[in-house]
Motif scaffolding. Structure first.
Motif, PDB file in Angstrom:
ATOM      1  N   ASP A 613       0.844  -1.207   0.000  1.00 42.05           N
ATOM      2  CA  ASP A 613       0.000   0.000   0.000  1.00 42.05           C
ATOM      3  C   ASP A 613       0.875   1.251   0.000  1.00 42.05           C
ATOM      4  OD1 ASP A 613      -2.211  -1.564   0.105  1.00 42.05           O
ATOM      5  OD2 ASP A 613      -2.624  -1.248   2.249  1.00 42.05           O
ATOM      6  N   SER A 625       7.011   9.348  -0.888  1.00 39.22           N
ATOM      7  CA  SER A 625       6.028   8.271  -0.792  1.00 39.22           C
ATOM      8  C   SER A 625       6.581   7.033  -1.478  1.00 39.22           C
ATOM      9  CB  SER A 625       4.696   8.701  -1.418  1.00 39.22           C
ATOM     10  OG  SER A 625       4.899   9.174  -2.725  1.00 39.22           O
ATOM     11  N   ARG A 674      -1.080   7.136   5.293  1.00 39.23           N
ATOM     12  CA  ARG A 674      -1.511   6.383   4.116  1.00 39.23           C
ATOM     13  C   ARG A 674      -1.864   7.379   3.031  1.00 39.23           C
ATOM     14  NH1 ARG A 674      -4.746   1.209   2.959  1.00 39.23           N
ATOM     15  NH2 ARG A 674      -4.746   1.808   0.803  1.00 39.23           N
ATOM     16  N   VAL A 675      -1.480   7.098   1.784  1.00 34.43           N
ATOM     17  CA  VAL A 675      -1.838   8.010   0.692  1.00 34.43           C
ATOM     18  C   VAL A 675      -2.511   7.230  -0.424  1.00 34.43           C
ATOM     19  CG1 VAL A 675      -0.177   9.868   1.112  1.00 34.43           C
ATOM     20  CG2 VAL A 675       0.569   7.840  -0.151  1.00 34.43           C
ATOM     21  N   GLU A 676      -3.061   7.948  -1.394  1.00 30.83           N
ATOM     22  CA  GLU A 676      -3.788   7.303  -2.494  1.00 30.83           C
ATOM     23  C   GLU A 676      -2.841   6.556  -3.424  1.00 30.83           C
ATOM     24  OE1 GLU A 676      -7.029   6.809  -2.920  1.00 30.83           O
ATOM     25  OE2 GLU A 676      -7.039   7.641  -0.874  1.00 30.83           O
ATOM     26  N   GLU A 677      -1.755   7.239  -3.780  1.00 28.88           N
ATOM     27  CA  GLU A 677      -0.814   6.580  -4.691  1.00 28.88           C
ATOM     28  C   GLU A 677       0.586   7.109  -4.460  1.00 28.88           C
ATOM     29  OE1 GLU A 677      -1.982   7.466  -8.666  1.00 28.88           O
ATOM     30  OE2 GLU A 677      -1.613   9.603  -8.422  1.00 28.88           O
TER      31      GLU A 677
END
Ligand code: MGD
Ligand code: MGD
Ligand code: SF4
Ligand code: MO
Length: 690
Positions: A613, A625, A674-677
């Motif tokens: 993730d 990220s 947590r991030v989207e992408e």
């Protein structure tokens, strides 16, 4: 070039022996007789031929138009004339220190020596330092203070097998020097035991009898606590201390208050584990302590090494065969790279630049007036931090380092590079740093040229030319001589063997004296140790022959976790990639999976992430990220990011060790989300991408 050539790996400080055959692309085979690795190589060594034949190789000098960003190929004369003119302009504007030089611990001894000579004798600048400052300068500084001499291992690596207890503090050698792990296996077959101190249970810890996982940045407190228990248990060798050291009473006093429960509060290592560790040391005839970057890359790195040296001395181990203290150097020429004048405060032969006798000797070899030699300059990070500022250099020559990826607080350092009037980079590929340059000079690499390297044991080895370089490239020695001839009348040879002989004369009489070493001797003997194979058996290098013990205090990391940045961030290496990745990311047979963020399942559950993730890690300096890698082997309060890709060093702290000027790569405070992408990863070749 028919027959196989005996040479050494292009990468790390083991300088594993290998054979090469072929004309353009070499074929790697085992060189069984070379004692350090006896035919074994790691994955990077076996795949080293992949450095050749890639489309990314630079083969013409390039200049970049600052307006359009476009690159154009120019002739060598044109490129060198432009660089010389730019250096002259910087000197006219800011004085000799207006030009700076940044070298590398991967350069051969000959290159390192010539680069230092270029800075001091041809440019007259004090502003030279190199990436080795980020590598083992803390151990170097501690070694000089304690023993009077800085040599990574003062004994052959194979002596490890003879230890009864081997303590590895902050080394993951199973991934960073894999053939060395075989020595651990043999030690254990003999009944010896291995202790690994690392916040992560690494593949090296798989070979350990005891694994201690401290909070990052607390190794110093751990050493104080161990010594406290050794004193309390009567395990200290008083006769040895009285005969061979000074400073013991103060050191003894300084550990009095480090009882195990206090150590547990600081390090997270439970008191019973600490007692088990101390008992193991107390009962063993041969204890060997080795430190690496995990213990050293801290703002407290040099004191941490001194504290571990104190443990080895208190046990009476230093100078005893199969025992003692050593530092595992890192880069291919990590040892030699700093012995011949790339370091801001040193002249060839590991002489001090502020010592009048050393200046006179070296100036004599160079044929210049000692008064014209500059004094000490800035350390690596401080040098980069000063670039383009009112009192700092406005032109920089980089040889053998990919600063944009590997410098601490890299976003700031990149801005400093961008503020220069002239950035010149010599490299084999368009590294992230070369991509920012005004002039890029394409050089020969590894098997295309001859030169010596000094491995982690102080063994001087010969890397021999095995294949023909592509047309259009020149060696770093040619670049240095070409610039020197445009800027001064000091003679520079471009023949490696001649340069080595001159280096020998310049180092003669210094702490690292190479004057008795020749290429023929190295070929005949399979490598030659400077100063001897085993040091300190009878005496240390201080004038009174004694080791110095220093009472050092635990200070902790410069940046502690807080409500906003609650976890510890540490950085390091993975097996298949090397350093900034400029070389290994281009070797197609090596996996290039990109960076990841290693987190413990407890932390991952709190964040709601699984392996793979996307996760973001932020510090006071920056953000990156990458996919999460959830592993039970790391401390729950710590995250780990490899630094082989752009990113990790946007996060790291530029706090420096006061003695060694080592940046705190190994710990700072971070926060996760947590991030989207995950942001798109750039291709290895920024030019190909454009
Ligand atoms: N595969 C590979 N091998 C290499 C290199 C490479 O880039 N890739 N580079 C070479 C070079 S130049 C070097 S310097 C060496 C480095 O060799 P090592 O020092 O073995 O490598 P690192 O991964 O930087 O750090 C070692 C360990 O320190 C741990 N650590 C982090 N913080 C702390 C701490 O506060 N205390 C302790 N005790 N441990 C901590 C990390 O978890 C990591 O496992 O490797 C050489 N070999
Ligand atoms: N976060 C974090 N950062 C770190 C570390 C860490 O543990 N964590 N470790 C630090 C350590 S120990 C080190 S040693 C540094 C290393 O970091 P860097 O200094 O970036 O080391 P390399 O990636 O080896 O860079 C060498 C460059 O020189 C080029 N090159 C190779 N051979 C030659 C040659 O013969 N001549 C010339 N002119 N160029 C050549 C390569 O293509 C590459 O671009 O990173 C430091 N940075
Ligand atoms: S351990 Fe180091 S020197 Fe040996 S093959 Fe691997 S990278 Fe090369
Ligand atoms: Mo290093």
């Amino acid at each position: 070039m028919g027959a196989a050539v005996e040479t050494h790996c292009p990468y790390c400080s083991l300088q594993c022996g290998m054979r090469l055959e072929g004309r353009r692309v070499p074929e790697v085979s085992a060189w069984e007789e070379f004692p350090v690795n006896r035919g074994a190589l790691c994955r990077k060594g076996w795949s080293a031929a992949g450095l050749y034949g890639g489309r990314d190789r630079l083969t013409s000098p390039l200049v970049r138009d600052r307006e359009t960003g476009e690159w154009s190929a120019v002739s060598w004369d044109d490129a060198l004339d432009r660089v010389a003119a730019g250096f002259r302009a910087a000197r006219a504007d800011r004085g000799p220190d207006g030009v700076a030089v940044f070298g590398g611990g991967g350069l051969t001894n000959e290159k390192a020596y010539s680069l230092g000579k270029l800075a001091r004798a041809a440019l007259g600048t004090s502003q030279i330092d190199y990436n080795g400052r980020w590598c083992m300068s803390s151990a170097a500084s501690a070694g000089i203070r304690a023993f009077g001499l800085d040599r990574g291992l003062p004994f052959p690596l194979a002596d490890v097998e003879e230890a009864d207890v081997l303590v590895l503090v902050g080394s993951n050698l199973a991934e960073t020097m894999p053939p060395a792990a075989r020595h651990l296996d043999r030690l254990r077959e003999r009944g010896g035991r291995v202790v690994v101190v690392d916040p992560r249970r690494t593949p090296t810890a798989d070979r350990a009898d005891l694994t201690l996982q401290p909070v990052p940045g607390t190794d110093l407190a751990l050493a104080l606590g161990v010594l406290h228990l050794l004193v309390a248990g009567g395990a200290v060798e008083e006769d040895y201390l009285a005969a061979r050291t000074t400073g013991w009473p103060e050191v003894r006093e300084s550990v009095a208050a480090w009882w195990p429960e206090r150590v547990e509060r600081v390090t997270g290592i439970e008191a019973h584990e600490l007692r088990a560790f101390a008992a193991m040391l107390a009962g063993s005839p041969r204890v060997m302590v080795l430190t690496a970057r995990g213990a050293e890359q801290h703002s407290t790195g040099s004191d941490t090494v001194l504290a571990w040296i104190n443990v080895a001395l208190a046990l009476g181990m230093v100078g005893k065969r199969g025992a003692g203290y050593g530092c595992l150097t890192g880069q291919g020429n990590g040892q030699g790279g700093r012995e011949h004048g790339q370091k801001a405060d040193q002249l060839p032969g590991y002489r001090r630049i502020d010592d009048p006798a050393a200046r006179a000797h070296v100036a004599g070899v160079w044929g210049v007036d000692p008064d014209t030699l500059p004094g000490p300059g800035r350390s690596a990070y401080e040098l980069l931090d000063a670039l383009g500022t009112p009192g700092g250099p406005s032109a920089l020559l980089v040889m053998g380092s990919n600063i944009v990826v590997s410098a601490p607080r890299a976003t700031h350092v990149t801005e400093r590079l961008e503020s220069l009037d002239l950035l010149v980079v010599c490299d084999v590929v368009m590294s992230e740093t070369a991509a920012l340059a005004d002039v890029v000079l394409p050089v020969t690499q590894w098997a295309e040229e001859t030169g010596t390297m000094t491995n982690l044991e102080g063994r001087v080895v010969l890397r021999q030319r095995a294949i023909t370089p592509p047309p259009g490239v020149r060696s770093d020695l040619d670049v240095i001589a070409g610039l020197a001839s445009r800027l001064s009348s000091v003679p520079f040879s471009t023949d490696p063997e001649e340069v080595f002989a001159e280096l020998g004369r310049a180092s003669a009489g210094g702490p690292a004296d190479y004057s008795a070493i020749t290429y023929d001797r190295i070929r005949d003997e399979g490598g030659v140790f400077w100063g001897g194979e085993r040091l300190f058996a009878e005496s240390f290098a201080h004038p009174d022959g004694r080791a110095r013990m220093y009472a050092v205090e635990h200070r902790g990391a410069a940046e502690q976790p807080c409500a906003d940045y609650p976890v510890h961030l540490t950085t390091g290496r993975v097996l298949a990639q090397y350093q900034s990745g400029a070389q290994t990311r281009r070797v197609r047979s090596l996996p290039d999976d990109g960076p990841f963020i290693e987190v413990h399942p407890l932390l991952a559950a709190r964040l709601g992430v699984d392996s793979g993730d996307p996760l973001r890690v932020s510090t006071r300096r920056g953000t990156m990220s990458a996919p999460a890698r959830v592993v039970p082997t790391i401390r729950p309060d710590t995250v780990f990011v490899p630094f082989h890709w752009v990113g990790a060093n946007r996060l790291t702290n530029d706090a420096l060790d006061p003695a060694s000027r080592m940046p705190e790569f190994k710990v700072c405070a971070a926060r996760l989300a947590r991030v989207e992408e995950v942001a798109q990863r750039p291709s290895p070749d920024p030019v190909a991408r454009a």
